[in-house]
Design a protein around this motif. Structure first.
Motif, PDB file in Angstrom:
ATOM      1  N   LEU A 191     -11.195  -3.433  -4.211  1.00 55.88           N
ATOM      2  CA  LEU A 191     -10.942  -2.180  -4.928  1.00 55.88           C
ATOM      3  C   LEU A 191     -12.209  -1.635  -5.578  1.00 55.88           C
ATOM      4  O   LEU A 191     -12.469  -0.439  -5.540  1.00 55.88           O
ATOM      5  CB  LEU A 191      -9.852  -2.365  -5.978  1.00 55.88           C
ATOM      6  CG  LEU A 191      -8.434  -2.434  -5.456  1.00 55.88           C
ATOM      7  CD1 LEU A 191      -7.453  -2.687  -6.593  1.00 55.88           C
ATOM      8  CD2 LEU A 191      -8.059  -1.171  -4.699  1.00 55.88           C
ATOM      9  N   ILE A 236      -1.924  -0.190  -2.863  1.00 57.70           N
ATOM     10  CA  ILE A 236      -2.822   0.575  -3.735  1.00 57.70           C
ATOM     11  C   ILE A 236      -3.750   1.445  -2.900  1.00 57.70           C
ATOM     12  O   ILE A 236      -3.953   2.628  -3.199  1.00 57.70           O
ATOM     13  CB  ILE A 236      -3.615  -0.364  -4.669  1.00 57.70           C
ATOM     14  CG1 ILE A 236      -2.676  -0.997  -5.688  1.00 57.70           C
ATOM     15  CG2 ILE A 236      -4.756   0.387  -5.360  1.00 57.70           C
ATOM     16  CD1 ILE A 236      -3.293  -2.121  -6.494  1.00 57.70           C
ATOM     17  N   VAL A 237      -4.324   0.865  -1.848  1.00 60.81           N
ATOM     18  CA  VAL A 237      -5.225   1.617  -0.980  1.00 60.81           C
ATOM     19  C   VAL A 237      -4.481   2.794  -0.353  1.00 60.81           C
ATOM     20  O   VAL A 237      -4.994   3.920  -0.305  1.00 60.81           O
ATOM     21  CB  VAL A 237      -5.851   0.704   0.096  1.00 60.81           C
ATOM     22  CG1 VAL A 237      -6.548   1.509   1.179  1.00 60.81           C
ATOM     23  CG2 VAL A 237      -6.824  -0.279  -0.563  1.00 60.81           C
ATOM     24  N   HIS A 238      -3.277   2.559   0.098  1.00 60.28           N
ATOM     25  CA  HIS A 238      -2.485   3.636   0.690  1.00 60.28           C
ATOM     26  C   HIS A 238      -2.242   4.767  -0.311  1.00 60.28           C
ATOM     27  O   HIS A 238      -2.346   5.948   0.034  1.00 60.28           O
ATOM     28  CB  HIS A 238      -1.152   3.095   1.202  1.00 60.28           C
ATOM     29  CG  HIS A 238      -0.212   4.150   1.658  1.00 60.28           C
ATOM     30  ND1 HIS A 238      -0.466   4.956   2.746  1.00 60.28           N
ATOM     31  CD2 HIS A 238       0.972   4.563   1.156  1.00 60.28           C
ATOM     32  CE1 HIS A 238       0.538   5.810   2.904  1.00 60.28           C
ATOM     33  NE2 HIS A 238       1.420   5.588   1.950  1.00 60.28           N
ATOM     34  N   ASP A 239      -1.957   4.416  -1.564  1.00 58.71           N
ATOM     35  CA  ASP A 239      -1.702   5.427  -2.590  1.00 58.71           C
ATOM     36  C   ASP A 239      -2.970   6.192  -2.984  1.00 58.71           C
ATOM     37  O   ASP A 239      -2.941   7.407  -3.144  1.00 58.71           O
ATOM     38  CB  ASP A 239      -1.091   4.798  -3.841  1.00 58.71           C
ATOM     39  CG  ASP A 239       0.339   4.326  -3.624  1.00 58.71           C
ATOM     40  OD1 ASP A 239       0.985   4.777  -2.643  1.00 58.71           O
ATOM     41  OD2 ASP A 239       0.811   3.494  -4.422  1.00 58.71           O
ATOM     42  N   ARG A 240      -4.081   5.480  -3.137  1.00 60.75           N
ATOM     43  CA  ARG A 240      -5.322   6.104  -3.615  1.00 60.75           C
ATOM     44  C   ARG A 240      -6.152   6.755  -2.512  1.00 60.75           C
ATOM     45  O   ARG A 240      -6.822   7.759  -2.744  1.00 60.75           O
ATOM     46  CB  ARG A 240      -6.196   5.071  -4.334  1.00 60.75           C
ATOM     47  CG  ARG A 240      -5.631   4.617  -5.630  1.00 60.75           C
ATOM     48  CD  ARG A 240      -6.620   3.748  -6.360  1.00 60.75           C
ATOM     49  NE  ARG A 240      -6.006   3.123  -7.519  1.00 60.75           N
ATOM     50  CZ  ARG A 240      -6.587   2.195  -8.248  1.00 60.75           C
ATOM     51  NH1 ARG A 240      -7.789   1.755  -7.934  1.00 60.75           N
ATOM     52  NH2 ARG A 240      -5.967   1.673  -9.279  1.00 60.75           N
ATOM     53  N   TRP A 241      -6.156   6.127  -1.352  1.00 56.69           N
ATOM     54  CA  TRP A 241      -6.968   6.601  -0.231  1.00 56.69           C
ATOM     55  C   TRP A 241      -6.103   6.655   1.036  1.00 56.69           C
ATOM     56  O   TRP A 241      -6.219   5.820   1.929  1.00 56.69           O
ATOM     57  CB  TRP A 241      -8.163   5.673  -0.005  1.00 56.69           C
ATOM     58  CG  TRP A 241      -9.068   5.543  -1.183  1.00 56.69           C
ATOM     59  CD1 TRP A 241     -10.034   6.417  -1.585  1.00 56.69           C
ATOM     60  CD2 TRP A 241      -9.108   4.456  -2.135  1.00 56.69           C
ATOM     61  NE1 TRP A 241     -10.663   5.951  -2.719  1.00 56.69           N
ATOM     62  CE2 TRP A 241     -10.114   4.751  -3.068  1.00 56.69           C
ATOM     63  CE3 TRP A 241      -8.382   3.265  -2.273  1.00 56.69           C
ATOM     64  CZ2 TRP A 241     -10.417   3.908  -4.132  1.00 56.69           C
ATOM     65  CZ3 TRP A 241      -8.682   2.430  -3.332  1.00 56.69           C
ATOM     66  CH2 TRP A 241      -9.687   2.748  -4.248  1.00 56.69           C
ATOM     67  N   GLN A 270     -13.863   1.980  -4.610  1.00 55.31           N
ATOM     68  CA  GLN A 270     -14.063   3.029  -5.611  1.00 55.31           C
ATOM     69  C   GLN A 270     -15.453   3.630  -5.526  1.00 55.31           C
ATOM     70  O   GLN A 270     -15.641   4.801  -5.833  1.00 55.31           O
ATOM     71  CB  GLN A 270     -13.800   2.479  -7.010  1.00 55.31           C
ATOM     72  CG  GLN A 270     -12.334   2.217  -7.254  1.00 55.31           C
ATOM     73  CD  GLN A 270     -12.048   1.439  -8.518  1.00 55.31           C
ATOM     74  OE1 GLN A 270     -12.942   0.961  -9.203  1.00 55.31           O
ATOM     75  NE2 GLN A 270     -10.767   1.290  -8.833  1.00 55.31           N
TER      76      GLN A 270
END
Length: 106
Positions: A27, A57-62, A31
């Motif tokens: 992460l 998390i990666v799917h949600d943010r990126w 970032q």
């Protein structure tokens, strides 16, 4: 050692590889990264979260980052991986990993 084999296989397929020893480190790298196309992660990882939590998390943010997960003791269907990702059971064949990465990168 297993991470090294996967990283070498992806590099041999012609892709740049950035390694992380934990989901937390991944992460942090993401970032600060300019361009990442694919996350390839084991589900079992040291740190505060596992690879499946990292993938969510990666799917949600990126959302543009495609996801490939692997494990030798946790078995998923591709539909269980966020972002229409892929799951490769260990031991996976290097050519299957390379083909999967290539398909997702195109």
């Amino acid at each position: 050692m297993v991470r090294l084999i996967g990283a070498d296989a992806v590099a041999e397929a012609g892709y740049d590889v950035v390694e992380a020893s934990s989901a937390d480190e991944a992460l942090t790298i993401l970032q600060g990264a300019e361009e990442v196309h694919i996350l390839f992660s084991d589900i079992r990882m040291p740190g505060t979260m596992d690879g499946l939590q990292l993938a969510r998390i990666v799917h949600d943010r990126w959302p543009s980052i495609r996801i490939v997960l692997t494990s030798g003791d946790t078995f998923l269907q591709d539909r269980d991986v966020p972002d229409d990702g892929r799951f490769l059971a260990k031991p996976y064949r290097v050519d299957v990993l390379q083909r999967t990465i290539t398909e997702l990168a195109s």
